[in-house]
Design an enzyme around this catalytic site. Sequence first.
Site, PDB file in Angstrom:
ATOM      1  N   GLY A   9       0.852  -1.197   0.000  1.00  0.00           N
ATOM      2  CA  GLY A   9       0.000   0.000   0.000  1.00  0.00           C
ATOM      3  C   GLY A   9       0.884   1.242   0.000  1.00  0.00           C
ATOM      4  N   GLY A  12       0.057   5.184  -1.156  1.00  0.00           N
ATOM      5  CA  GLY A  12      -0.957   5.990  -0.486  1.00  0.00           C
ATOM      6  C   GLY A  12      -0.380   7.154   0.290  1.00  0.00           C
ATOM      7  N   GLN A  13      -1.270   7.815   1.056  1.00  0.00           N
ATOM      8  CA  GLN A  13      -0.872   9.022   1.781  1.00  0.00           C
ATOM      9  C   GLN A  13       0.271   8.731   2.755  1.00  0.00           C
ATOM     10  OE1 GLN A  13      -3.675  10.657   4.622  1.00  0.00           O
ATOM     11  NE2 GLN A  13      -2.710  12.671   4.575  1.00  0.00           N
ATOM     12  N   ASP A  35       2.304  -1.966  -4.271  1.00  0.00           N
ATOM     13  CA  ASP A  35       0.936  -1.455  -4.311  1.00  0.00           C
ATOM     14  C   ASP A  35       0.216  -2.149  -5.462  1.00  0.00           C
ATOM     15  OD1 ASP A  35      -0.314   1.399  -2.976  1.00  0.00           O
ATOM     16  OD2 ASP A  35      -1.380   0.618  -4.720  1.00  0.00           O
ATOM     17  N   TYR A 144     -15.380   0.715   8.464  1.00  0.00           N
ATOM     18  CA  TYR A 144     -13.955   0.982   8.664  1.00  0.00           C
ATOM     19  C   TYR A 144     -13.593   0.801  10.143  1.00  0.00           C
ATOM     20  CZ  TYR A 144      -9.621   3.767   8.796  1.00  0.00           C
ATOM     21  OH  TYR A 144      -8.332   4.206   8.984  1.00  0.00           O
ATOM     22  N   LYS A 148     -11.219  -2.118  11.840  1.00  0.00           N
ATOM     23  CA  LYS A 148      -9.992  -1.798  12.581  1.00  0.00           C
ATOM     24  C   LYS A 148     -10.027  -2.430  13.982  1.00  0.00           C
ATOM     25  CE  LYS A 148      -7.606   0.661   9.662  1.00  0.00           C
ATOM     26  NZ  LYS A 148      -6.370   0.126   9.100  1.00  0.00           N
TER      27      LYS A 148
HETATM   28  P1  NAD Z   1      -4.475   5.425   1.206  1.00  0.00           P
HETATM   29  O1  NAD Z   1      -5.874   5.152   0.803  1.00  0.00           O
HETATM   30  O2  NAD Z   1      -3.897   6.755   0.914  1.00  0.00           O
HETATM   31  O3  NAD Z   1      -3.505   4.320   0.589  1.00  0.00           O
HETATM   32  C1  NAD Z   1      -3.821   2.953   0.561  1.00  0.00           C
HETATM   33  C2  NAD Z   1      -3.017   2.325  -0.546  1.00  0.00           C
HETATM   34  O4  NAD Z   1      -3.342   0.928  -0.582  1.00  0.00           O
HETATM   35  C3  NAD Z   1      -3.323   2.892  -1.945  1.00  0.00           C
HETATM   36  O5  NAD Z   1      -2.136   3.291  -2.592  1.00  0.00           O
HETATM   37  C4  NAD Z   1      -3.990   1.728  -2.680  1.00  0.00           C
HETATM   38  O6  NAD Z   1      -3.689   1.692  -4.070  1.00  0.00           O
HETATM   39  C5  NAD Z   1      -3.401   0.539  -1.951  1.00  0.00           C
HETATM   40  N1  NAD Z   1      -4.243  -0.663  -2.069  1.00  0.00           N
HETATM   41  C6  NAD Z   1      -5.592  -0.718  -2.075  1.00  0.00           C
HETATM   42  N2  NAD Z   1      -6.000  -1.994  -2.246  1.00  0.00           N
HETATM   43  C7  NAD Z   1      -4.881  -2.747  -2.333  1.00  0.00           C
HETATM   44  C8  NAD Z   1      -4.660  -4.141  -2.520  1.00  0.00           C
HETATM   45  N3  NAD Z   1      -5.682  -4.991  -2.661  1.00  0.00           N
HETATM   46  N4  NAD Z   1      -3.390  -4.585  -2.558  1.00  0.00           N
HETATM   47  C9  NAD Z   1      -2.343  -3.710  -2.446  1.00  0.00           C
HETATM   48  N5  NAD Z   1      -2.492  -2.380  -2.278  1.00  0.00           N
HETATM   49  C10 NAD Z   1      -3.754  -1.907  -2.224  1.00  0.00           C
HETATM   50  O7  NAD Z   1      -4.393   5.116   2.777  1.00  0.00           O
HETATM   51  P2  NAD Z   1      -3.422   5.784   3.864  1.00  0.00           P
HETATM   52  O8  NAD Z   1      -4.064   7.030   4.322  1.00  0.00           O
HETATM   53  O9  NAD Z   1      -2.047   5.784   3.382  1.00  0.00           O
HETATM   54  O10 NAD Z   1      -3.615   4.737   5.049  1.00  0.00           O
HETATM   55  C11 NAD Z   1      -2.750   3.648   5.239  1.00  0.00           C
HETATM   56  C12 NAD Z   1      -3.224   2.886   6.476  1.00  0.00           C
HETATM   57  O11 NAD Z   1      -3.235   3.771   7.609  1.00  0.00           O
HETATM   58  C13 NAD Z   1      -4.640   2.309   6.366  1.00  0.00           C
HETATM   59  O12 NAD Z   1      -4.703   1.099   7.078  1.00  0.00           O
HETATM   60  C14 NAD Z   1      -5.469   3.342   7.092  1.00  0.00           C
HETATM   61  O13 NAD Z   1      -6.634   2.784   7.615  1.00  0.00           O
HETATM   62  C15 NAD Z   1      -4.528   3.758   8.188  1.00  0.00           C
HETATM   63  N6  NAD Z   1      -4.862   5.075   8.727  1.00  0.00           N
HETATM   64  C16 NAD Z   1      -4.736   6.197   7.957  1.00  0.00           C
HETATM   65  C17 NAD Z   1      -5.069   7.427   8.498  1.00  0.00           C
HETATM   66  C18 NAD Z   1      -4.938   8.691   7.684  1.00  0.00           C
HETATM   67  O14 NAD Z   1      -5.360   9.759   8.160  1.00  0.00           O
HETATM   68  N7  NAD Z   1      -4.356   8.645   6.494  1.00  0.00           N
HETATM   69  C19 NAD Z   1      -5.555   7.518   9.828  1.00  0.00           C
HETATM   70  C20 NAD Z   1      -5.708   6.345  10.548  1.00  0.00           C
HETATM   71  C21 NAD Z   1      -5.334   5.135  10.018  1.00  0.00           C
HETATM   72  N1  SER Z   2      -8.139   9.572   8.594  1.00  0.00           N
HETATM   73  C1  SER Z   2      -8.883   8.366   8.696  1.00  0.00           C
HETATM   74  C2  SER Z   2     -10.249   8.535   8.129  1.00  0.00           C
HETATM   75  O1  SER Z   2     -10.743   9.642   8.169  1.00  0.00           O
HETATM   76  C3  SER Z   2      -8.996   7.949  10.151  1.00  0.00           C
HETATM   77  O2  SER Z   2      -8.660   6.626  10.250  1.00  0.00           O
HETATM   78  O3  SER Z   2     -10.819   7.585   7.663  1.00  0.00           O
END
Ligand code: NAD
Ligand code: SER
Length: 317
Positions: A9, A12-13, A35, A144, A148
Amino acid sequence: MSEKILVIGANGQIGTELVAALRGIYGAEAVIASDLKSPVYALRKNSGPYEIVNVLDKDNLHHIFEKYNPTQVYLLAAILSAVGEQKPKVAWDLNMTGLLHILDFSVEFKVEKVFWPSSIAVFGPHSPQQQTPQYCVMDPNTVYGFSKLAGERWCEYYFTKYGLDVRSLRYPGLIGWRANPGGGTTDYAVHIFHQALKTGKYESFLSADTALPMMYMDDAIRATITLMNAPAGEVTIRSAYNLAGISFTPAQLADEIKKHIPGFEITYVDSDPRQAIADSWPKSIDDTYAQKDWGWEPEYDLPKMVQDMLVNLKDIV
Ligand code: NAD
Ligand code: SER
């Protein structure tokens, strides 16, 4: 032994920033970014190994574990809160099945450490909303959120049953300038900066007084790497640690942005489905265990984060 770190992944962000940070520490060749899709520009730029991987495809994933024999795995592939409510079954499948594949292969291939992020979304309307403690009522009402919460239970289970060294953080909403957010309820706090610089205006999908726990990406990456480098005996929580950064409302964030862009205007939509999600989440987080166990302390408050976002984004947007 030298590290081989697999990040799933990575586009992603969080992945975009985590891969760069890990490559800075361990060297580009030690970090395998992966990814579903081809690498985003930031990952092509700090080049190192890259694999197209679908975490739901067991054969594909098994092949990657065989090929690299990773010492550490970071699983970031997931569907976030807002998109999850549009595709509940798809979100459940990715968030649960993806995690179980990683936990199983990590046991099979004797991976030394696994990181999987949880979220403030594990809390629900009956959790205390101010300074939400590590242990309390947890009744998440989004797919979601309960994916989690179930994921946290699986992580602790694999640690207890199989001795797998899994570590996790309940990230707040994350704010960074290098990558866009992927469909969460806290995304407004990134979009607002782009719009402030582009148009001087932003229409928030959350109401003016919606306080949420947030964190600057630099702090989140530092927390992640600090937790992963902590001695195993000091990691007393194997579900996921509460983690606190900054709490603020859209109105407070807009006021801080106005100090740099005086003409900036914020308006608010009448109704948006993400409001109900935000209303069910904590407003602030008590992260005493992270402070006590591995010395967590955030570096960014609201003014410092806003200053850094605007300085870095102004030449990009
Ligand atoms: P994101 O959506 O920006 O990135 C997720 C990535 O996973 C994407 O690049 C997507 O292409 C890839 N992906 C999707 N399906 C896939 C698959 N089947 N196989 C391989 N890759 C796949 O998410 P993020 O914000 O980077 O979050 C990463 C993790 O952190 C997640 O578990 C999210 O729940 C957790 N999280 C994020 C935040 C936040 O604010 N960004 C907050 C709390 C928790
Ligand atoms: N930033 C995330 C969301 O809004 C929190 O896990 O889904």
